[in-house]
Design a protein around this motif. Structure first.
Motif, short mmCIF file in Angstrom:
data_model
loop_
_atom_site.label_atom_id
_atom_site.label_comp_id
_atom_site.label_asym_id
_atom_site.label_seq_id
_atom_site.Cartn_x
_atom_site.Cartn_y
_atom_site.Cartn_z
N UNK A 137 0.80 -1.35 0.05
CA UNK A 137 0.02 0.08 0.11
C UNK A 137 0.82 1.27 -0.08
N UNK A 138 2.26 1.09 0.13
CA UNK A 138 2.98 2.35 0.06
C UNK A 138 3.78 2.55 -1.02
N UNK A 139 3.50 1.54 -2.01
CA UNK A 139 4.26 1.79 -3.59
C UNK A 139 3.82 2.90 -4.29
N UNK A 140 4.85 3.50 -4.73
CA UNK A 140 4.67 4.80 -5.47
C UNK A 140 3.83 4.50 -6.85
N UNK A 141 2.94 5.21 -7.07
CA UNK A 141 2.06 5.09 -8.20
C UNK A 141 2.87 4.74 -9.50
N UNK A 142 4.26 5.27 -9.93
CA UNK A 142 4.85 5.21 -10.84
C UNK A 142 5.36 3.59 -10.90
N UNK A 143 5.70 3.24 -9.75
CA UNK A 143 5.98 1.66 -9.75
C UNK A 143 4.88 1.03 -10.10
N UNK A 144 3.74 1.24 -9.63
CA UNK A 144 2.29 0.45 -9.82
C UNK A 144 2.11 0.32 -11.19
N UNK A 145 2.36 1.48 -12.02
CA UNK A 145 2.23 1.56 -13.35
C UNK A 145 3.05 0.49 -14.00
N UNK A 146 4.05 0.32 -13.71
CA UNK A 146 5.23 -0.48 -14.21
C UNK A 146 4.66 -1.98 -13.87
N UNK A 147 4.19 -2.37 -12.58
CA UNK A 147 3.67 -3.86 -12.36
C UNK A 147 2.63 -3.95 -13.37
N UNK A 148 1.71 -3.01 -13.53
CA UNK A 148 0.55 -3.51 -14.29
C UNK A 148 0.68 -3.72 -15.70
N UNK A 149 1.89 -2.96 -16.28
CA UNK A 149 2.18 -3.24 -17.57
C UNK A 149 2.79 -4.51 -17.66
N UNK A 150 3.60 -5.07 -16.73
CA UNK A 150 4.32 -6.08 -16.62
C UNK A 150 3.47 -7.37 -16.67
N UNK A 151 2.38 -7.37 -15.66
CA UNK A 151 1.12 -8.53 -15.40
C UNK A 151 0.54 -8.66 -16.34
N UNK A 152 0.11 -8.06 -17.34
CA UNK A 152 -0.88 -8.23 -18.54
C UNK A 152 -2.21 -8.70 -17.93
N UNK A 153 -2.64 -8.15 -16.84
CA UNK A 153 -3.90 -8.50 -16.53
C UNK A 153 -4.85 -7.26 -16.11
N UNK A 154 -4.17 -6.19 -16.47
CA UNK A 154 -4.83 -4.75 -16.34
C UNK A 154 -5.04 -4.47 -15.09
N UNK A 155 -4.53 -4.95 -14.08
CA UNK A 155 -4.83 -4.36 -12.76
C UNK A 155 -3.64 -4.75 -11.89
N UNK A 156 -3.78 -4.29 -10.53
CA UNK A 156 -2.73 -4.54 -9.74
C UNK A 156 -3.50 -4.71 -8.21
#
Length: 328
Positions: free
Chosen positions: A222-241
């Protein structure tokens, strides 16, 4: 809009057949001796106490309905088979065992081909349930219990082809099977055992059988920066985190849609708590796959997390998973 003559004929068929079903509802309320309601309960008790199979039989259009009733019984946990009455008197009576029960369908109750089965049932004390409109007929007199269908007008008044009467017989058979199923506590798990294939079987799978195991790329703290969350969503391929607490519980979710909606006010140094959807909809591993599909469709979303009893993510289910499993 003007109703065409063709449509008027079709509507007349619906109305006549609906009237037949409504007469069954009224008859079911008759619990007097040999009243339909009392007879239905007697028939249900006979079927429920049968140690062997339910043998369903009928000739012509009634035979087609009998096949369907036998299939409904079989798919809802009651051993059942169809036996053709004409074949029965040429050897197939040997398919009917002493601990079986027979349900015979005939609108008139005087179908000649049923005589062999009626006689066989009476000779060997095999319980016989009649579904007929023919009060006082051979079938009625030979049955242990008669489900006497109310008189109803056939939808085809020109030929009197079996229409309303066969629909009523089918409804009675369905009512017996479904009522017995509920009395026995037959569950969706039991139903799935008999329906492993096709869309229906796929929908009865458990979410645990369809979900993707949880992966690090599906979650962030829950303390992850938004910029990092965007990277995770792009990497996951499921459209969410999924957003988890310090104890590993799912407390929120961020989707592609959330990022688009919050694009104008996104602060790259902010954390995910500012834009996440709190307490997202989730599934349990024992939920039916069909439930998951219904949520995705009704909420117009593409992914759901699957949580354990402590709200910790076990897996994720994506709309594409349902396509692959044939649920859609």
């Amino acid at each position: 809009m003007k109703v065409s003559l063709v449509n008027e004929v079709a509507i007349d068929v619906f109305q006549k057949e609906l009237a037949g079903l409504q007469s069954l509802i009224s008859a079911m309320k008759d619990d007097a001796a040999r009243g339909f309601g009392a007879s239905f309960n007697d028939a249900l008790e006979l079927v429920g106490n049968t140690a062997g199979r339910v043998i369903v039989t009928g000739m012509g259009k009634s035979g087609h309905i009998a096949r369907k009733i036998a299939a409904t019984f079989a798919s809802t946990g009651t051993l059942a088979s169809f036996v053709h009455p004409a074949e029965a008197i040429h050897g197939d009576l040997g398919m009917i065992a002493a601990d079986d029960l027979i349900i015979a369908l005939s609108n008139s109750g005087s179908t000649a081909e049923l005589a062999g089965i009626i006689g066989y049932a009476n000779r060997y004390d095999i319980p016989l349930i009649a579904i007929t409109s023919g009060q006082g007929s051979t079938l009625d007199k030979g049955a242990n219990v008669t489900l006497l269908l109310p008189k109803a007008e056939e939808a085809c008044h020109v030929t009197q082809a079996p229409t309303t009467s066969t629909l009523m017989a089918l409804a009675v058979g369905d009512a017996l099977a479904v009522t017995l199923m509920k009395q026995r506590g037959f569950t969706s798990d039991d139903f799935h055992r008999f329906h492993p294939g096709g869309k229906l079987g796929a929908g009865l799978k458990k979410v645990a059988q369809v979900m993707r195991p949880i992966a690090p790329s599906y979650l962030c703290k829950d303390d992850t920066p938004i910029s990092k969350a965007i990277e995770i969503i792009n990497m996951s391929g499921v459209g969410c985190v999924g957003i988890t607490s310090s104890k590993g519980r799912l407390i929120g979710i961020i989707t592609d849609g959330d990022l688009r909606r919050h694009y104008a006010k996104l602060a790259k140094d902010g954390d995910v708590k500012g834009i996440m959807t709190q307490n997202p909809i989730s599934l349990k591993p024992d939920d039916l796959a069909a439930k998951g599909l219904n949520i995705l469709s009704s909420k117009k979303i593409t992914s759901l997390f699957v949580l354990d009893e402590n709200s910790k993510p076990l897996g994720l289910i994506h709309i594409h998973d349902f396509l692959e499993e044939g649920v859609i």
